[in-house]
Write a protein that holds these residues in place. Structure first.
Motif: not given
Ligand code: TXA
Ligand code: MG
Length: 342
Positions: A154, A157, A263, A279, A293, A296-297, A299-300, A302-304
């Motif tokens: 992270h 990134n 989501c 998620v 979590h 991280d959730c 950020r995940r 955000d990556e989509n």
């Protein structure tokens, strides 16, 4: 600048960078920090530049022993309440604010007459502070406005090419930033909820206030007790909407609004019931796991790039739940949909 990736065996390399006025991403049990020598104003200024952080937002000073407050002369006086809290919660996810001395550079205190101090429990954090032989100023190692980092990945990134090095110490256990309590007011007051809960603080200190900004949007023009609270924080790119109501109402609402760009930030028990992207934060009611979590959730999601709307439960305000609530209510811009009133 090339950002070095170091492992826990390379503490000496990281320490040398810090002693030479560089900036290093370091692991802590809460989130990763962006560290520089807290007694070197020019080094600390580089943190603000790397993060894009407003200069009026003060930093936490990290030490590796309660006695370091005295050794480095950071505080004017150490309140009795600080000793009690240190006995109960240090090393750990608690930051205490007290009156500062002039040893603390203005880049750290951002013009306030106080300093925020934390003794982290992460062994790598302790080792690097000791090896650098100086207190380390460190905010969370994210770009200003994005979710705090809980892994070295992270940090890279956000910060690759902007800092000298990142020290990989594995994933952060607590997952949300430390609890911030000020001891510079008449009654101790929590400015930010975190891994040490308000309930636990009250067991040790008796009366503890919770700042209004923890639960509510700061009124227009009000002065934030903790400058960080006034900034838009933890903001994923998607629109986050918090749903208040029963588990059944939560599932039904999301399924009724299912779409390709939706989501759900949900719990393990919801996964088979929801007909959207999901998620999961962990099992229902397991607030410690949700905290671990959360970023991280975010950020995940955000990556989509196809995710435009995120639905989440309004978290509980009990125990560590309050820390998750505080982060998500900001990510949602304080917007809550009350399912019972629909
Ligand atoms: O867990 C943590 O606290 C992490 C790790 C790296 O230790 N650090 C962290 O730092 O979250 P940062 O800068 O992202 O958040 C510190 C918060 C900010 O909201 C800041 O405004 C507040 O603490 N703060 C720092 N010094 C303060 C002071 N003297 N008075 C009031 N608030 C202060
Ligand atoms: Mg931060």
């Amino acid at each position: 600048m090339k950002t070095l990736v170091l492992d826990a065996n390379q503490i000496d390399v990281a320490a040398e960078i810090l002693q030479n006025g560089g900036v290093v991403g370091i692991p802590t049990e809460t989130v990763y920090g962006l560290a520089a020598d807290a007694l070197n104003g020019a080094a600390v200024a580089k943190i603000f530049e790397a993060k894009g952080r407003p200069m009026d937002n003060p930093l936490i000073v990290h030490i590796a022993d309660f006695a370091d407050i005295k050794r480095f002369g950071l505080a004017k006086e150490i309140p009795a309440s600080a000793e009690k809290l240190a006995k109960a919660f240090w090393p750990g996810p608690l930051t205490m604010i007290m009156k500062r001395t002039d040893v603390v550079p203005r880049e750290v205190s951002a013009g306030l007459d106080t300093v925020a101090i934390r003794f982290p429990s992460h062994p790598v954090a302790q080792a690097i502070i000791k090896a650098a032989n100086t207190p380390l100023a460190a905010p969370s190692a994210n770009l200003s406005g994005s979710p705090s980092p809980t892994t070295a990945r992270h940090v890279l990134n956000d910060m690759d090419g902007r800092i000298d090095a990142v020290l990989d110490g594995g994933a952060s256990e607590v997952g949300v930033e430390s609890t911030v309590i000020t001891l510079a007011t008449e009654t101790p007051r929590v400015l930010r909820p975190g891994g040490v809960t308000v309930e636990e603080l009250r067991e040790v200190l008796g009366e503890v206030e919770v700042d209004d900004a923890v639960l509510h949007r700061l009124a227009e023009g009000a002065v934030a007790a903790s400058p960080g609270m006034k900034y838009k924080h933890y903001a994923p790119k998607a629109n986050v909407l918090l749903l208040k109501g029963s588990d059944d109402a939560f599932i039904d609402y999301i399924n009724a609004h299912a779409a390709d760009d939706v989501c759900a930030l949900c719990c393990d028990e919801d996964l088979l019931l929801l007909r959207t992207k999901t998620v999961s934060l962990g099992r229902r009611g397991d607030y410690l796991t949700h905290a671990r979590h959360l970023f991280d959730c975010l950020r995940r999601m955000d990556e989509n790039p196809t995710v435009h709307t995120v639905y989440s439960r309004l978290p509980s305000t009990e125990g560590v739940g309050l820390a998750v609530y505080n982060r998500l209510i900001r990510a949602a811009g304080f917007e809550v949909i009350d399912l019972a009133s629909l």
